[in-house]
Write an enzyme that holds these catalytic residues in place. Sequence first.
Site, PDB file in Angstrom:
ATOM      1  N   LYS A 241       0.837  -1.203   0.000  1.00 40.40           N
ATOM      2  CA  LYS A 241       0.000   0.000   0.000  1.00 40.40           C
ATOM      3  C   LYS A 241       0.866   1.246   0.000  1.00 40.40           C
ATOM      4  CE  LYS A 241      -3.232   2.452   3.052  1.00 40.40           C
ATOM      5  NZ  LYS A 241      -3.896   2.418   4.371  1.00 40.40           N
ATOM      6  N   LYS A 253     -11.119  11.553   8.465  1.00 38.19           N
ATOM      7  CA  LYS A 253     -10.682  11.112   9.788  1.00 38.19           C
ATOM      8  C   LYS A 253     -11.012  12.193  10.817  1.00 38.19           C
ATOM      9  CE  LYS A 253      -6.819   8.356   8.015  1.00 38.19           C
ATOM     10  NZ  LYS A 253      -7.296   7.026   8.407  1.00 38.19           N
ATOM     11  N   ARG A 328      -7.325  -1.173   1.482  1.00 44.31           N
ATOM     12  CA  ARG A 328      -7.708  -2.500   0.995  1.00 44.31           C
ATOM     13  C   ARG A 328      -8.216  -2.427  -0.446  1.00 44.31           C
ATOM     14  NH1 ARG A 328     -11.833  -2.978   5.790  1.00 44.31           N
ATOM     15  NH2 ARG A 328     -10.041  -1.826   6.587  1.00 44.31           N
TER      16      ARG A 328
END
Length: 473
Positions: A241, A253, A328
């Site tokens: 990643k 966030k 992901r």
Amino acid sequence: MTDARLSDDRTIAGRADLLIIPAFSTAGGGAEPASLWPYDDDRVARLLAKDKAFTGEAGQFSALLISDHLPPVLAIGLGRRDSLDADTLRRGAMVAAQTSSGRGTVVFALDIADFGIRAVIEGFLLGRYDYAKGEDTSFTVLARAADERAFAIGRTAASRANWVRRLVETPPNALPPRAFADILAAEAQKLGIAAEIWDDAALSEHGFGALQAVGSGSRNAPLAVRLEHGSGARRLGLAGKGMTFDSGGINLKRKLTEIAWMKADMAAAAAVAGAIFASVELGADPDTLAILPIAENMPSGSAVRPGDVVTHPDGRRTEITDTDCEGRLILADAIAFLAKSNVEAIIDVGTLTDGGGVGTALWGCWTNEASLAKTMTDAGARAGEPGWHLPLRAEYERLLASKVADIANYSLDAGDSGQLAATYLRSFAGTKPWLHIDIGGCAYLEQASAPWPQGATGAPLRALLQLLLDRST
């Protein structure tokens, strides 16, 4: 830069600005030097006996001991002699490096354990790292029996880990996706490793719809770096990643203490590349194909939204239910691509969650092939960068069901975990043996955890390097 070398010339000890001597704790509560060498008399032991507070426990160090007949001496504690291992010695060398800052020529006198040389040079160089000040010590490992190969592995592993740490610490405005990709490609080309940078057209050609979506909110376009080395006969597929900054996207966030260090979200891509580079530098022939997706996750009018659907290289489709679960998504593109390629197994690495809840000293891993997890955790244990194999349960798959796509990237009912991230990624590996490593807990330390300072650690470069060296023998 630290000038590190190995020598068996014990006269070097007398010319040092600082002599480091390992010491053990004794049953009587005192400390003794690990060896009388390089002096073959008890002058160091007599000097050590004057420091009554020093008992030789692991992690302990003496005050600087001064004698008319010796250079300044720093004794580091290693605990009991019968329980010594490489990790204790490595950590002791890290403490010694931090304690000896500012000394010009440092000599570490070593006359213990077959594994000692690699652990000492690795620990000292890791301990000497400082992003702001750099590394400027002349360091010699003085050993009666010189193992040049062990020294080379330790020096290269630590130097490349520090290279990763420097990249991870680089401010995100100085390391946008293109700059990061250019650095990786340039390093690869210097070492004779085939490298390609995939721009938007190439990403479309290869079907990297998730990576394109994740990077769509930033003015800095997403890219992927492809690294290839070896014959292809026993090819290992690697993915890392490479989020050069992760704001969370539309799902911004909320925790300021987390978003403040999101420059570190590219640590996995740097570590995967660095492990390949280190293995080639050591003369190994790693048979690898690495795909490193790189992007910024930013909120804007063009950013991907919760509810959007993206398509991966294998044709499978993901419903994005949380834009902050972007790691992901981009790894799914890389895994799906590797699953269609000529690789015998796939290992992906990412800062996705808390690493499986195993703390800052370990990385967590999940797999569809237990033997692959054992191989990886064994390599990590020997490299001093251990991991933990966690179970992957099929019943969690229902939590990622989607009405509009093949799978969702996040569970609105159950919340997120390393288990769910691994469950999601597993579906893109097909029938290939696959392993997911989550370094979210250990790649960047929010607080110091002795002997590691706050900041980047370089994990899991040393574990991956050991795996590549094992595969090359």
